[in-house]
Design an enzyme around this catalytic site. Structure first.
Site, short mmCIF file in Angstrom:
data_model
loop_
_atom_site.label_atom_id
_atom_site.label_comp_id
_atom_site.label_asym_id
_atom_site.label_seq_id
_atom_site.Cartn_x
_atom_site.Cartn_y
_atom_site.Cartn_z
N GLU A 103 3.85 -12.86 4.72
CA GLU A 103 3.17 -14.04 5.22
C GLU A 103 2.21 -14.48 4.11
O GLU A 103 1.41 -13.68 3.64
CB GLU A 103 2.39 -13.69 6.49
CG GLU A 103 1.75 -14.92 7.08
CD GLU A 103 0.92 -14.64 8.33
OE1 GLU A 103 0.98 -13.52 8.87
OE2 GLU A 103 0.21 -15.57 8.74
N ARG A 154 3.94 2.68 7.57
CA ARG A 154 3.31 1.94 6.49
C ARG A 154 2.60 2.89 5.54
O ARG A 154 2.26 4.02 5.90
CB ARG A 154 2.38 0.85 7.00
CG ARG A 154 1.29 1.31 7.93
CD ARG A 154 0.68 0.14 8.69
NE ARG A 154 0.08 -0.86 7.81
CZ ARG A 154 0.33 -2.17 7.88
NH1 ARG A 154 1.16 -2.63 8.77
NH2 ARG A 154 -0.26 -3.00 7.07
N LYS A 200 -5.01 -7.25 5.06
CA LYS A 200 -5.31 -8.50 4.34
C LYS A 200 -6.59 -9.14 4.85
O LYS A 200 -7.31 -9.76 4.08
CB LYS A 200 -4.12 -9.48 4.49
CG LYS A 200 -3.03 -9.20 3.46
CD LYS A 200 -1.99 -10.30 3.46
CE LYS A 200 -0.98 -10.05 4.55
NZ LYS A 200 0.20 -10.95 4.43
#
Ligand code: ATP
Ligand code: MG
Length: 568
Positions: free
Chosen positions: A38, A263, A273
């Site tokens: 994204e 992850r 982020k």
């Protein structure tokens, strides 16, 4: 490309799935993956893991990997991020060829599919607020309550949805929801929102759309349109897989397979982020590419190589269990590589002047031969100028040294690397009592660093000729956080309290060996005894060269941590 960086230790569970799929002839044996960032921030080390995995699998199986910008949220996304992401993926060594996609390109198709679901009775317009929807959704133990709009006739839904698209409503007035199962044990299936109204300008589609699809409604269908075979994502999407499959099934589309893996988390690092953006916006770091940031652009500027990051990502493996990886593993991957590839140089970060009292004032230029890289003879040698006035590291002298201190002190003899043995006879102090200058004598017979009479010295110091030194700024970087898990804070605490106040030390008067004037951005050097350094690609100029310390020679944090654990 460094081949060894791309080797994996053994077959991981995703490879096992792919191997089985291929053995069964699924998708004619095709392997097609995608990396779907994204564009709401710069890529970080966690993304590097996903990039290496997705592009790596495609390469390994002779397949393809797409780059797709998952740009469904106009309020947080920007072109700056799109460009940085492309630069970072390329720098890591991967190529999407002609397969660059944007979810926003599919907005028209996604809209048509939403209309189809409404027509099938599989979706409805809800005019409750998001807060009301949340309350009616129930809990894990209590089934949801139907919204009063759940049984709106198809015609009315179609009309409302079209008007939502046409911008006739304000943000939040209506949403489109999938009609699935309000009693499902999986909360994601309790009539999830498919579309929301956002009267916002999108960085690519401008004001064309007033409604935007949710990630869950967009992702699987985008995968399907691109005929992705294996859609790899992180574990938090495991509970979304039934929804991913539901949309594909209701629309009777080509079905990619979603596979979840754990992850990457690193000690002393945050990789959300949102948090990274906060660090940038609040000025805790100097931008997304600050060399202390765990972003790809930060690591690049800090002097990391793409192959060391790829090797780290591949060697840390792919699992189903969330864990935390020691930051030292990333740094060691780099140290191992730079030890073999980086040329050695001498630089003095905290200079103390040395005058060689018996060195002739009118001596002709004295060039000494220094080995560029003892690990790689092919790198050859260079000439380093010696002179009557030199700099050594302030730490390498003690006025009253203990016995075990093998460096310089009054009456002691040491070797200057590649040069001569020197003996300290005297020192000068300023009014404040700081040593400002050493007076030493050298032994001309020891030229090259060995005594013909066989006498030994225990200490070897790096040094730089004061006459020839390149003056530079050196930025010594260290961990951005001083706690292993920076986000582990007590109730009411702030994770930013764990920022390491010593993450950056700026040295403005470093003295470097003159050959470093030729250093270019992207070149890595080992400054002997100090660590690995590179030219800062942004701030360095010919008047004021700026060098970044990429990493120290050894990990000092493991020891610090042990001491802390003992205390605690
Ligand atoms: P963040 O939590 O930092 O905002 P994200 O997952 O929202 O990250 P995306 O841009 O959606 O960021 O991520 C693109 C891809 O990278 C996704 O497939 C995501 O699963 C993967 N990814 C993100 N963070 C990690 C991580 N720490 N380890 C492995 N893969 C990751
Ligand atoms: Mg995401």
């Amino acid at each position: 490309m460094d081949e060894t960086a791309d080797k994996k230790p053994s077959v991981n569970f995703i490879e096992e799935i792919i191997n089985n799929d291929r053995a069964a002839g699924k998708n004619d044996g095709r392997v097609h993956t995608r990396f779907p960032p994204e564009p709401n921030g710069y890529l970080h080390i966690g993304h590097a893991k996903s990039i290496c995995l997705n592009f790596g699998l495609a390469e390994q199986y002779g397949g393809k990997c797409n780059l797709r910008f998952d740009d469904t949220n106009p309020t947080k996304e920007e072109t700056e991020y799109v460009e940085s992401i492309m630069e970072d993926v390329r720098w890591l060594g991967f190529d999407w060829e002609d397969r660059l996609f944007y979810t926003s390109v599919y907005f028209g198709q996604l809209y048509d599919w939403a209309v189809q679901l409404i027509g099938q009775g599989d979706a409805y317009v809800d005019s409750c607020t998001l807060e009301e929807i949340r309350q009616l959704r129930g809990t894990v133990t209590k089934p949801g309550t139907p919204s009063p709009h759940r049984d709106r006739p198809v015609e009315e839904n179609l009309d409302l949805f079209e008007r939502m698209k046409n911008g006739e409503f304000k943000d939040g007035e209506h949403v489109l929801r999938a009609k699935i199962d309000l009693a499902s044990a999986n909360m994601n299936l309790r009539d999830p929102v498919m579309y929301r109204i956002l009267n916002a300008t999108h960085h690519r589609t401008g004001n064309e759309w007033s409604i935007y699809p949710m990630y869950d409604f967009a992702h699987g269908q985008s995968d399907s349109l691109e005929e992705i075979t294996h859609s790899i994502c992180t574990l938090e999407f495991e509970n979304h897989r039934p929804l991913y499959d539901w949309y594909i099934e209701k629309l009777a589309l080509f079905a990619p397979q979603q596979i979840e893996f754990a992850r990457l988390n690193l000690t002393y690092t945050v990789t959300s982020k949102r948090k990274l953006l906060e660090l940038v916006q609040e000025g805790h770091v100097h931008g997304w590419d600050d060399p202390r940031m765990p972003t790809i652009s930060g690591y690049r500027r800090r002097g990391f190589t793409p192959s060391s990051i790829r090797r780290f990502c591949n060697e840390t493996g792919v699992t189903k269990f969330n864990g935390v990886t020691d930051l030292a593993r990333l740094e060691n991957s780099l140290r191992d590589e730079l030890n073999k590839t980086a040329e050695r140089r001498m630089g003095v970060l905290n200079p103390l002047k040395v005058v060689i009292t018996n060195y002739p004032d009118d001596a002709p230029e004295d060039l000494l031969e220094a080995v560029n890289n003892p690990e790689n003879p092919e790198d050859g040698v260079r000439q380093v100028p010696f002179a009557k006035e030199l700099y050594i590291e302030r730490d390498d002298f003690m006025e009253d040294p203990p016995k075990k201190f093998f460096r310089l002190g009054p009456g002691r003899e040491v070797r200057l690397r590649y040069a001569y043995f020197i003996t300290c006879n005297d020192f000068v102090k300023d009014d404040a009592g700081n040593v400002t200058e050493l007076h030493c004598t050298y032994d001309p017979a020891t030229r090259g660093g060995n005594a013909p009479d066989g006498r030994k010295v225990k200490g070897t110091l790096h040094w730089v000729s004061a006459t020839h030194a390149l003056e530079a700024e050196v930025r010594v970087y260290d961990h951005l956080f001083s706690e292993e898990d920076p986000t582990d804070v007590p109730e009411g605490g702030d994770w930013k309290d764990n920022l390491n106040p010593e993450s950056l030390t700026v040295i403005t008067n470093a003295k470097l060996e003159p050959s470093l004037a030729e250093a270019k951005a992207g070149d890595n050097y080992q400054f002997e005894r100090l660590g690995y350094f590179c030219v800062d690609p942004k701030d360095s100029t010919s008047e004021t060269p700026v060098f970044n310390r990429t990493v120290s020679l050894r990990d000092s944090w493991a020891r610090k941590q042990k001491q802390q654990n003992k205390k605690g």
